[in-house]
Every structure is written in structure tokens, then in C-alpha cells.
Design a protein around this motif. Structure first.
Motif, PDB file in Angstrom:
ATOM      1  N   LYS A  63       0.740  -1.122   0.069  1.00 39.49           N
ATOM      2  CA  LYS A  63       0.031  -0.054  -0.162  1.00 39.49           C
ATOM      3  C   LYS A  63       0.986   1.262  -0.034  1.00 39.49           C
ATOM      4  O   LYS A  63       0.514   2.269  -0.571  1.00 39.49           O
ATOM      5  CB  LYS A  63      -0.799   0.241   1.275  1.00 39.49           C
ATOM      6  CG  LYS A  63      -1.860  -1.011   1.387  1.00 39.49           C
ATOM      7  CD  LYS A  63      -3.084  -0.710   0.417  1.00 39.49           C
ATOM      8  CE  LYS A  63      -4.234  -1.909   0.467  1.00 39.49           C
ATOM      9  NZ  LYS A  63      -5.436  -1.662  -0.531  1.00 39.49           N
ATOM     10  N   LEU A  64       1.992   1.119   0.596  1.00 34.83           N
ATOM     11  CA  LEU A  64       2.894   2.342   0.788  1.00 34.83           C
ATOM     12  C   LEU A  64       3.568   2.609  -0.611  1.00 34.83           C
ATOM     13  O   LEU A  64       3.601   3.972  -0.922  1.00 34.83           O
ATOM     14  CB  LEU A  64       4.134   2.034   1.949  1.00 34.83           C
ATOM     15  CG  LEU A  64       4.946   3.254   2.111  1.00 34.83           C
ATOM     16  CD1 LEU A  64       4.378   4.538   2.419  1.00 34.83           C
ATOM     17  CD2 LEU A  64       6.256   3.079   2.890  1.00 34.83           C
ATOM     18  N   VAL A  65       4.085   1.668  -1.179  1.00 35.29           N
ATOM     19  CA  VAL A  65       4.656   1.655  -2.462  1.00 35.29           C
ATOM     20  C   VAL A  65       3.483   2.358  -3.501  1.00 35.29           C
ATOM     21  O   VAL A  65       3.996   3.088  -4.534  1.00 35.29           O
ATOM     22  CB  VAL A  65       5.139   0.461  -3.103  1.00 35.29           C
ATOM     23  CG1 VAL A  65       5.541   0.520  -4.615  1.00 35.29           C
ATOM     24  CG2 VAL A  65       6.335  -0.107  -2.164  1.00 35.29           C
ATOM     25  N   ASN A  72       4.177  10.284  -7.640  1.00 37.71           N
ATOM     26  CA  ASN A  72       5.475  10.452  -8.483  1.00 37.71           C
ATOM     27  C   ASN A  72       6.883  10.424  -7.685  1.00 37.71           C
ATOM     28  O   ASN A  72       7.685  11.036  -8.226  1.00 37.71           O
ATOM     29  CB  ASN A  72       5.307  11.661  -9.327  1.00 37.71           C
ATOM     30  CG  ASN A  72       4.114  11.601 -10.417  1.00 37.71           C
ATOM     31  OD1 ASN A  72       4.000  10.538 -10.952  1.00 37.71           O
ATOM     32  ND2 ASN A  72       3.301  12.609 -10.345  1.00 37.71           N
ATOM     33  N   HIS A  73       6.952   9.728  -6.634  1.00 34.82           N
ATOM     34  CA  HIS A  73       8.422   9.530  -5.983  1.00 34.82           C
ATOM     35  C   HIS A  73       9.008   8.072  -6.536  1.00 34.82           C
ATOM     36  O   HIS A  73       8.388   7.451  -7.087  1.00 34.82           O
ATOM     37  CB  HIS A  73       7.907   9.433  -4.569  1.00 34.82           C
ATOM     38  CG  HIS A  73       7.458  10.597  -3.952  1.00 34.82           C
ATOM     39  ND1 HIS A  73       7.968  11.806  -3.680  1.00 34.82           N
ATOM     40  CD2 HIS A  73       6.165  10.820  -3.250  1.00 34.82           C
ATOM     41  CE1 HIS A  73       7.405  12.644  -3.202  1.00 34.82           C
ATOM     42  NE2 HIS A  73       6.092  11.790  -2.689  1.00 34.82           N
ATOM     43  N   SER A  74      10.231   8.369  -6.489  1.00 35.16           N
ATOM     44  CA  SER A  74      11.117   7.310  -7.013  1.00 35.16           C
ATOM     45  C   SER A  74      11.061   6.050  -5.746  1.00 35.16           C
ATOM     46  O   SER A  74      11.368   6.526  -4.828  1.00 35.16           O
ATOM     47  CB  SER A  74      12.378   7.755  -7.078  1.00 35.16           C
ATOM     48  OG  SER A  74      12.291   8.673  -8.113  1.00 35.16           O
ATOM     49  N   ILE A  75      11.077   5.061  -6.263  1.00 37.31           N
ATOM     50  CA  ILE A  75      10.826   3.926  -5.139  1.00 37.31           C
ATOM     51  C   ILE A  75      11.868   2.830  -5.606  1.00 37.31           C
ATOM     52  O   ILE A  75      12.100   2.462  -6.737  1.00 37.31           O
ATOM     53  CB  ILE A  75       9.549   3.151  -5.186  1.00 37.31           C
ATOM     54  CG1 ILE A  75       8.299   4.408  -5.038  1.00 37.31           C
ATOM     55  CG2 ILE A  75       9.245   1.982  -4.310  1.00 37.31           C
ATOM     56  CD1 ILE A  75       7.060   3.833  -5.768  1.00 37.31           C
ATOM     57  N   ARG A  76      12.624   2.371  -4.243  1.00 33.40           N
ATOM     58  CA  ARG A  76      13.401   1.424  -4.362  1.00 33.40           C
ATOM     59  C   ARG A  76      13.152   0.353  -3.494  1.00 33.40           C
ATOM     60  O   ARG A  76      13.278   0.445  -2.532  1.00 33.40           O
ATOM     61  CB  ARG A  76      15.001   1.901  -3.990  1.00 33.40           C
ATOM     62  CG  ARG A  76      15.619   2.973  -5.017  1.00 33.40           C
ATOM     63  CD  ARG A  76      16.643   3.672  -4.518  1.00 33.40           C
ATOM     64  NE  ARG A  76      17.197   4.767  -5.558  1.00 33.40           N
ATOM     65  CZ  ARG A  76      18.322   5.407  -5.385  1.00 33.40           C
ATOM     66  NH1 ARG A  76      19.090   5.024  -4.351  1.00 33.40           N
ATOM     67  NH2 ARG A  76      18.809   6.181  -6.380  1.00 33.40           N
ATOM     68  N   VAL A  77      12.787  -0.861  -3.930  1.00 31.56           N
ATOM     69  CA  VAL A  77      12.517  -2.265  -2.974  1.00 31.56           C
ATOM     70  C   VAL A  77      13.619  -2.812  -2.744  1.00 31.56           C
ATOM     71  O   VAL A  77      14.180  -3.435  -3.586  1.00 31.56           O
ATOM     72  CB  VAL A  77      11.484  -2.613  -3.923  1.00 31.56           C
ATOM     73  CG1 VAL A  77      11.057  -4.038  -3.047  1.00 31.56           C
ATOM     74  CG2 VAL A  77      10.097  -2.055  -4.085  1.00 31.56           C
ATOM     75  N   LEU A  78      13.762  -3.000  -1.239  1.00 29.75           N
ATOM     76  CA  LEU A  78      14.675  -3.662  -0.817  1.00 29.75           C
ATOM     77  C   LEU A  78      14.371  -4.958  -0.339  1.00 29.75           C
ATOM     78  O   LEU A  78      13.443  -5.010   0.509  1.00 29.75           O
ATOM     79  CB  LEU A  78      15.369  -3.073   0.346  1.00 29.75           C
ATOM     80  CG  LEU A  78      16.041  -1.661   0.281  1.00 29.75           C
ATOM     81  CD1 LEU A  78      16.557  -0.934   1.500  1.00 29.75           C
ATOM     82  CD2 LEU A  78      16.819  -1.310  -0.988  1.00 29.75           C
ATOM     83  N   PHE A  89       5.059  -5.905  -8.165  1.00 30.86           N
ATOM     84  CA  PHE A  89       5.253  -4.694  -8.572  1.00 30.86           C
ATOM     85  C   PHE A  89       5.969  -4.943 -10.005  1.00 30.86           C
ATOM     86  O   PHE A  89       6.941  -4.645 -10.508  1.00 30.86           O
ATOM     87  CB  PHE A  89       6.568  -4.025  -7.945  1.00 30.86           C
ATOM     88  CG  PHE A  89       6.153  -3.945  -6.240  1.00 30.86           C
ATOM     89  CD1 PHE A  89       4.876  -3.266  -5.822  1.00 30.86           C
ATOM     90  CD2 PHE A  89       6.758  -4.444  -5.299  1.00 30.86           C
ATOM     91  CE1 PHE A  89       4.698  -3.071  -4.594  1.00 30.86           C
ATOM     92  CE2 PHE A  89       6.584  -4.241  -4.128  1.00 30.86           C
ATOM     93  CZ  PHE A  89       5.407  -3.641  -3.833  1.00 30.86           C
ATOM     94  N   PRO A  90       4.984  -5.425 -11.116  1.00 32.70           N
ATOM     95  CA  PRO A  90       5.556  -5.493 -12.493  1.00 32.70           C
ATOM     96  C   PRO A  90       5.992  -3.992 -13.137  1.00 32.70           C
ATOM     97  O   PRO A  90       5.218  -3.078 -12.602  1.00 32.70           O
ATOM     98  CB  PRO A  90       4.226  -6.148 -13.138  1.00 32.70           C
ATOM     99  CG  PRO A  90       3.159  -5.815 -12.313  1.00 32.70           C
ATOM    100  CD  PRO A  90       3.493  -5.525 -10.952  1.00 32.70           C
ATOM    101  N   ALA A  91       6.926  -4.098 -13.955  1.00 35.90           N
ATOM    102  CA  ALA A  91       7.493  -2.781 -14.532  1.00 35.90           C
ATOM    103  C   ALA A  91       6.505  -2.144 -15.224  1.00 35.90           C
ATOM    104  O   ALA A  91       6.654  -0.877 -15.417  1.00 35.90           O
ATOM    105  CB  ALA A  91       8.679  -3.486 -15.406  1.00 35.90           C
ATOM    106  N   PHE A  94       4.577  -0.253 -12.578  1.00 43.65           N
ATOM    107  CA  PHE A  94       5.249   0.523 -11.819  1.00 43.65           C
ATOM    108  C   PHE A  94       6.670   1.015 -12.416  1.00 43.65           C
ATOM    109  O   PHE A  94       7.724   0.601 -12.241  1.00 43.65           O
ATOM    110  CB  PHE A  94       5.703  -0.232 -10.511  1.00 43.65           C
ATOM    111  CG  PHE A  94       4.544  -0.557  -9.619  1.00 43.65           C
ATOM    112  CD1 PHE A  94       4.305   0.321  -8.415  1.00 43.65           C
ATOM    113  CD2 PHE A  94       3.864  -1.837  -9.809  1.00 43.65           C
ATOM    114  CE1 PHE A  94       3.232   0.100  -7.439  1.00 43.65           C
ATOM    115  CE2 PHE A  94       2.589  -1.813  -9.042  1.00 43.65           C
ATOM    116  CZ  PHE A  94       2.318  -1.161  -7.916  1.00 43.65           C
ATOM    117  N   PRO A  95       6.567   1.671 -13.550  1.00 43.83           N
ATOM    118  CA  PRO A  95       7.628   2.024 -14.464  1.00 43.83           C
ATOM    119  C   PRO A  95       8.647   2.938 -13.536  1.00 43.83           C
ATOM    120  O   PRO A  95       8.332   3.674 -12.575  1.00 43.83           O
ATOM    121  CB  PRO A  95       6.956   3.045 -15.499  1.00 43.83           C
ATOM    122  CG  PRO A  95       5.624   3.648 -14.861  1.00 43.83           C
ATOM    123  CD  PRO A  95       5.344   2.480 -13.859  1.00 43.83           C
TER     124      PRO A  95
END
Length: 350
Positions: A63-65, A72-78, A89-91, A94-95
């Protein structure tokens, strides 16, 4: 882009065309208007964050992602499972999202604006000694790694904010006590886990703002406790767990995501903040409200002994509770969308 933001060229070209339609006596403040537009565009870019998230594939993390992407923030999933994260999170949906396995976390944390730490093994399971160890280790290990990566980042690439999850289990359990952020910690196993969890997060560099969100029972249709309860009620087999008198400190998942988001962006959010709704209820009342929303009775209680047989020591999670109030969030002016459990359940079941 430079052409669009060049007030000189725009005002000059507009002056040529407008001379054909506007009498010389009428003033057209075009330059100022375009300066405002360009300033707004620049401000929007400056407000964009790069956020690294652990636990992103979980109920709250997903939900946060989604919320971060909407803004429009950049997201890095660790993650520890790149394949699982890529499924969630398919590309195409989630481009631009970056999905990084543990060996790549360092490059993601460095250069991030903020880190949100939500990782941890679910606690609603049977607690064997091995599971208890993993419940604690899964939280401490990831938090420790994240903090080390933050602290070892070059100063000009170090995240400035760490929002780290913890839990209301910090307070222990009670049927009569009322807990806020200043209340002491309990003495049981979950309280011990939460103390170590929080202590690890607080080892972040002194220049990093740390917000610790002590999360209650999160309500939502796609996960958490409610997802396990709804099928029983739909089969006319729902009811309170144990006595039903234990406190149920809950929060709607949307409110929790908004609270985390606010902690990312608002410098006043630091230290411990309870992630619970303003009006906790007894579990029996919560079950009655759920039955009402589903048009099902809440008539079949699950006795203590059955839960203990099923979950062992883990039954503590559902048989005992605590009344936790979000004093700090209210002081900060956070606006809960769902203050009452009935409204939260109705929204979820719509």
C-alpha cells in the motif's frame, strides 16, 4: 524544457502574436504568469523523494509503494526475493521502480532521500523456539543492516529520514491499563522484541531523523488480521476470540500509510509515534461490528484452549491486548480518516 522555461522567449513571442489581437492600451502580464508556472514545476521536482523500502512486498508495504508511486516519488524496493517483488510490482504498472536483492541494497540506500523499514516475520503463527528466534532476528537483522548502510553512506548521499516500524506489543498486555508513547515497556516476549527493534533503529546517525511507528492491528481487506477473520464470518462461524474482553488497538491501513507518508515528509515527526486509531475497542465489540457490516452474526466464540492448542504461546497475540492511544499523532495534527472501527470496516467491505 529550457525553451518552455525561458520567460524572455515566451514573453517576446507572445508579444508579437498578441499585438494582432490586443489593443496597445491593455496590459498582458505574460512574463509573470510563466515565471509562476516554471517556479511551480521546479518546486514539484524539489519535493520528489527517492524512498528505499524494506518489507515492501508485505500488506502495509504494498500500500505504501502504491501511495508513493501515485505521488510520483522514486521507489527502491529492498527485498530478499527479487522474483516475488517483480510479481507484485510489475514494471508495466510501476515504471521506474528499482527492485534490489540484499547484495544491491547499499547502492539503493545511498542516494535515497529516506528509508522505510517494514521488514519482519508475521507473528500470528504457532511459536516454536525456532519461530520465536526468527520473529526477533528477522526484525533486528534487517534493521541493523539498514542502519549500517545509512551510517556508512557518504554524508552527501546519506538518507536524511528513517521511518522504522515497531509494534504496540512494546507495552505488554493489560485489560485495564491505557498506554501512550510515554508509557513504560512491558515484560513479555513481544515487548522484548520491540525494545531491541527500536533500539537498533535508534543507532542511526545523529543527523538522520528517526521516526518509530508503533503499529497496532492493521485493518484492510487484502491482508492482516481481518483477511483471516472475514471468511469465518461469511460462513456464519464468526465470533470473538477468547473472552472478547481483550483490547483491540486497531488502525485502517490507509491511515497507517498516510501516517508513514507524513513521517517521511514532515520534520516534526520524530521519535515514537503510536500507529493506532483514536478509539480502540474490545475485541468482542470489533467482532460484533464486523458481523453487522457483513450481515452475519457474531455468535461463535473461539475458546482460549482451542487457540492455545492451535498457536501455542503465539495465542498471546489474540487472547491478550492493550489499549493504546495515538497521543503524539494527535499532537502533531495528524488527521485520521477512520476514527471509529465501524466506519473503517464499512469502508473496507464496500
Amino acid at each position: 524544457m529550457e525553451l518552455l522555461c525561458s520567460t524572455t522567449s515566451l514573453s517576446s513571442s507572445f508579444a508579437l502574436s498578441s499585438a494582432l489581437f490586443v489593443p496597445p492600451s491593455i496590459s498582458v502580464p505574460v512574463t509573470r504568469r510563466f515565471m509562476v508556472l516554471c517556479s511551480s514545476e521546479k518546486s514539484q521536482k524539489e519535493n520528489q523523494m527517492t524512498v528505499s523500502v524494506t518489507g515492501a512486498t508485505g500488506f502495509i508495504g504494498r500500500k505504501l509503494v502504491q501511495r508513493l508511486r501515485t505521488d510520483n516519488h522514486s521507489i527502491r524496493v529492498l527485498t530478499r526475493s527479487k522474483s516475488k517483488a517483480e510479481q507484485i510490482f510489475p514494471a508495466k504498472d510501476f515504471p521506474g521502480i528499482v527492485i534490489a536483492e540484499e547484495s544491491e541494497w547499499k547502492n539503493c540506500v545511498q542516494g535515497s532521500t529516506a528509508v522505510v523499514n517494514l521488514a519482519g516475520l508475521p507473528i500470528s503463527t504457532r511459536w516454536s523456539p525456532e519461530v520465536k528466534k526468527e520473529i526477533k532476528d528477522s526484525r533486528i537483522r534487517v534493521t541493523s543492516k539498514v542502519v549500517d548502510l545509512i551510517n556508512n553512506s557518504p554524508a552527501d548521499a546519506r538518507p536524511t529520514v528513517l521511518v522504522s516500524a515497531t509494534a504496540v506489543g512494546y507495552y505488554g498486555t493489560s485489560e485495564t491499563g491505557v498506554f501512550d508513547e510515554n508509557s513504560p515497556s512491558g515484560k513479555d516476549y513481544l515487548a522484548e522484541v520491540c525494545r531491541e527493534w527500536e533500539g537498533t533503529a535508534l543507532k542511526a546517525n545523529k543527523d538522520v531523523r528517526v521516526a518509530l511507528i508503533r503499529i497496532g492491528v492493521v485493518l484492510g481487506k487484502d491482508g492482516g488480521a481481518l483477511a483471516m477473520m472475514i471468511p469465518f464470518f461469511q460462513m456464519f462461524a464468526g465470533g470473538p476470540l477468547g473472552s472478547g474482553q481483550q483490547w483491540f488497538s486497531w488502525i485502517h491501513v490507509d491511515d497507517l500509510v498516510n501516517l508513514i507518508y507524513e513521517a517521511l515528509t514532515n520534520p516534526s515527526y520524530k521519535g515514537v509515534i503510536n500507529g493506532t486509531a483514536p478509539n480502540p475497542v474490545r475485541l468482542g465489540e470489533m467482532c460484533q461490528q464486523l458481523g453487522s457490516v457483513l450481515s452475519r452474526p457474531s455468535w461463535l466464540p473461539v475458546p482460549d484452549f482451542a487457540l492455545k492448542a492451535l498457536l501455542g504461546e503465539g495465542a498471546t497475540v489474540v487472547l491478550e491486548g492493550q489499549k493504546v492511544l495515538p497521543v503524539r499523532a494527535k499532537e502533531l495534527g495528524f488527521e485520521f480518516k477512520y476514527k471509529y472501527v465501524k466506519d473503517a470496516l464499512r469502508a473496507i467491505m464496500q
